[in-house]
Structure formats: C-alpha cells, structure tokens
Design a protein around this motif. Structure first.
Motif, mmCIF file in Angstrom:
data_model
loop_
_atom_site.group_PDB
_atom_site.id
_atom_site.type_symbol
_atom_site.label_atom_id
_atom_site.label_comp_id
_atom_site.label_asym_id
_atom_site.label_seq_id
_atom_site.Cartn_x
_atom_site.Cartn_y
_atom_site.Cartn_z
ATOM 1 N N ASP A 226 0.811 -1.216 0.000
ATOM 2 C CA ASP A 226 0.000 0.000 0.000
ATOM 3 C C ASP A 226 0.849 1.272 0.000
ATOM 4 O O ASP A 226 0.357 2.352 0.363
ATOM 5 C CB ASP A 226 -0.958 0.000 1.192
ATOM 6 N N VAL A 227 2.088 1.178 -0.430
ATOM 7 C CA VAL A 227 2.959 2.350 -0.505
ATOM 8 C C VAL A 227 2.284 3.443 -1.333
ATOM 9 O O VAL A 227 1.579 3.174 -2.302
ATOM 10 C CB VAL A 227 4.325 1.967 -1.107
ATOM 11 N N GLY A 228 2.506 4.694 -0.938
ATOM 12 C CA GLY A 228 1.886 5.806 -1.641
ATOM 13 C C GLY A 228 2.510 6.074 -2.998
ATOM 14 O O GLY A 228 3.693 5.788 -3.235
ATOM 15 N N ASN A 229 1.726 6.644 -3.895
ATOM 16 C CA ASN A 229 2.233 6.963 -5.234
ATOM 17 C C ASN A 229 3.335 8.012 -5.195
ATOM 18 O O ASN A 229 4.237 7.999 -6.025
ATOM 19 C CB ASN A 229 1.089 7.440 -6.123
ATOM 20 N N GLY A 230 3.268 8.911 -4.229
ATOM 21 C CA GLY A 230 4.314 9.918 -4.111
ATOM 22 C C GLY A 230 5.669 9.298 -3.809
ATOM 23 O O GLY A 230 6.689 9.708 -4.371
ATOM 24 N N GLU A 231 5.700 8.290 -2.943
ATOM 25 C CA GLU A 231 6.958 7.603 -2.633
ATOM 26 C C GLU A 231 7.446 6.814 -3.839
ATOM 27 O O GLU A 231 8.657 6.769 -4.102
ATOM 28 C CB GLU A 231 6.782 6.695 -1.425
ATOM 29 N N ARG B 220 7.022 7.639 -6.964
ATOM 30 C CA ARG B 220 7.602 8.617 -7.891
ATOM 31 C C ARG B 220 8.957 9.101 -7.398
ATOM 32 O O ARG B 220 9.893 9.305 -8.193
ATOM 33 C CB ARG B 220 6.637 9.786 -8.088
ATOM 34 N N LEU C 205 -0.821 -3.469 -6.520
ATOM 35 C CA LEU C 205 0.307 -2.537 -6.594
ATOM 36 C C LEU C 205 0.842 -2.451 -8.019
ATOM 37 O O LEU C 205 1.211 -1.369 -8.488
ATOM 38 C CB LEU C 205 1.411 -2.971 -5.633
ATOM 39 N N ARG D 278 -0.243 0.193 -10.277
ATOM 40 C CA ARG D 278 0.319 1.521 -10.017
ATOM 41 C C ARG D 278 1.780 1.618 -10.435
ATOM 42 O O ARG D 278 2.324 2.713 -10.558
ATOM 43 C CB ARG D 278 0.153 1.875 -8.533
#
Length: 275
Positions: free
Chosen positions: A88-93, A95, A125, A128
């Motif tokens: 569930d890591v964020g998309n910002g991380e 990038r 995941l 994404r």
C-alpha cells in the motif's frame, strides 16, 4: 579473467549497512554478521569489469531503502535499484524512488525471509507500477511458482523471477518446478535471473549440475534473461562462491558473443533503463 562487453551489468546484488549509518530493521528476519557497504560493491564490480549494477534491497533493512538509494546516488548513470515496499505504498513515494533510480519492487516468498504478501495485493500494486515502467521481482521457493502461476500471468507489468526459481539441480531439468518456470517464461511477460547456481547445486563449484538450467533458459529466452552474482551471498548454506569463478562461468551460459551481449548489456539496459 573473462573480458566482459562494455556496459556489462551485475543485475543482482545487495548492500548491507554500514550499520552506523543505515541501521538494520528491528524486525529483520536476518542481520548480516558483516556489513557490505557500497564501497566494497563498487570495488568488486570495477575489478570484475561490471560497469552497471542493480542493487536489490535486502530484507535485513526492511522497507527502509536508504542504503540502496545511497549506493545508486553515488553512481547515478550506471547503478539502479529494486525496492522492498509495503503493497500500500503511496504513489508519491513511488515517484520519488523512481527519480532516485529504482525500477521495481521485490517480494519474498521464502520462509526464512518473513511473512508473505497476498498475490492479490501485489497485483493491485502492479497496476500503479505500470505508469512508471517498473516491474515486479519475486524470490521464492519452487512451490511458489506453481501455486501463484495463474495469478502472476495477470500482472500488468513484467515479472522477474529470482535465481531460476530456486530449482533443485539434483532433480534435473524435467522436475515440475523447472517445467513450470519454463511455461511461465513462454508467456512473454516473465524474465528470469540466471543467478544462484551456487544455491541450486548439490555438487558444488563449478556447479556443473546447475549449469544446464541456466543454458536451457538462455537457449529458449535469450531476450529476457539477466545475470547477477548475488554478492555478498546472504543466507548461503554452502561455501561462499568465488566471484571470479562466477564471472568465468558466464561464458558457459552465453558462449556466443551475441548471446553475451544480450545477457550482460542489452537486456538489463531495456529493463532497468540505464543512462
């Protein structure tokens, strides 16, 4: 010493510590007895003629990818990395890590490396990861491939299988686990690392019982194979391999110049986007 082509890549190795700067995770499934810092990796690759490198985040550092990130930052043109991350890591991380030279996420399905993430979460995941051009990297015991094969075929991104699926060399090329790997590779979505002969072998160096597995994969899927030495060989049950011998054995896997170029230069260039 084997002369490797310009741009040759060590596509599977690790860095550990130094622990004074990059602490090991409190819940790490293993803690190395000795650090293996980036300077030691650079010196080894340089001596062996391995210009490019992919640093695979180790479970001993958990989800803190700082040591791998630091290694890539020191050689940003020629080094890339694979992360360990929660599903569930964020998309910002994602990038941010992409800008730092990371190109994929590894998931372990080996019992000694802790709990396993459900494949459904991994595939969620992966949707994404696709816009970033990343891939999945899976490290698991032979039974893992059979159990997850159908689900893995649904991945929207490439799937890299570590260490030839950890097949047991003593069981031969016709064993179910290796047949399953060959069937997965035939689908076109999968890649495989021709590493870990020392882990598969039951006869020891020069791993003559394991070499046929690497050659079979090279012969059938030359455009989707990678090579790495797995330095510094964590959790190794047998004698630690001689690094020079592992390089000498590359020409047994890829005896022709065009095959050597694919294995060591062109394939990693395509998957990891060096330069």
């Amino acid at each position: 010493m084997v002369k490797l082509p310009a741009g040759a890549c060590n596509a599977h190795c690790h860095v550990f510590g130094p622990r004074e700067r990059f602490a090991y995770a409190p819940d790490a499934p293993f803690v190395p007895q000795h650090d293996a810092p980036k300077e030691a990796l650079f010196a080894l690759n340089d001596r062996l003629g391995l210009q490019r490198c992919v640093v695979v985040q180790s479970a001993c550092h958990g989800f803190d990818n700082s040591a791998a990130e630091d290694a890539v930052a020191a050689r940003p043109q020629d080094y890339r990395a694979i992360a360990l991350l929660p599903a569930d890591v964020g998309n910002g991380e994602l990038r941010r890590l992409d800008a730092c030279g990371f190109r994929g996420v590894r998931f372990n399905f080996m019992g000694h490396l802790g709990s396993q993430v459900p494949v459904a979460d991994i595939l969620a995941l992966a949707t994404r990861l696709e816009p970033l051009g990343w891939h999945l990297q899976l490290h698991g015991a032979p039974a893992m491939l059979g159990a997850q094969a159908q689900a893995l075929r649904e991945s929207p991104v490439p799937v890299v299988i570590d260490h030839m699926g950890r097949a047991d060399a003593a069981l031969g090329l016709n064993q179910p686990a290796f047949r399953q790997l060959m069937q997965l590779m035939a689908g076109g979505r999968f890649w495989v690392k021709l590493s870990g002969m020392d882990r598969m072998s039951r006869t020891g160096a020069p791993y003559v019982d394991a070499q046929p597995f690497a050659r079979a994969l090279m012969d059938s899927f030359a455009d989707r194979v990678l090579w790495g030495n797995d330095w510094p060989h964590p959790n190794h049950a047998g004698p630690i391999p001689d690094e020079d011998e592992l390089v000498r054995l590359i020409v047994q896997i890829a005896p022709a110049a065009d095959l050597l170029e694919l294995l060591m230069v062109q394939n990693p260039q395509r998957l990891y986007r060096f330069g």
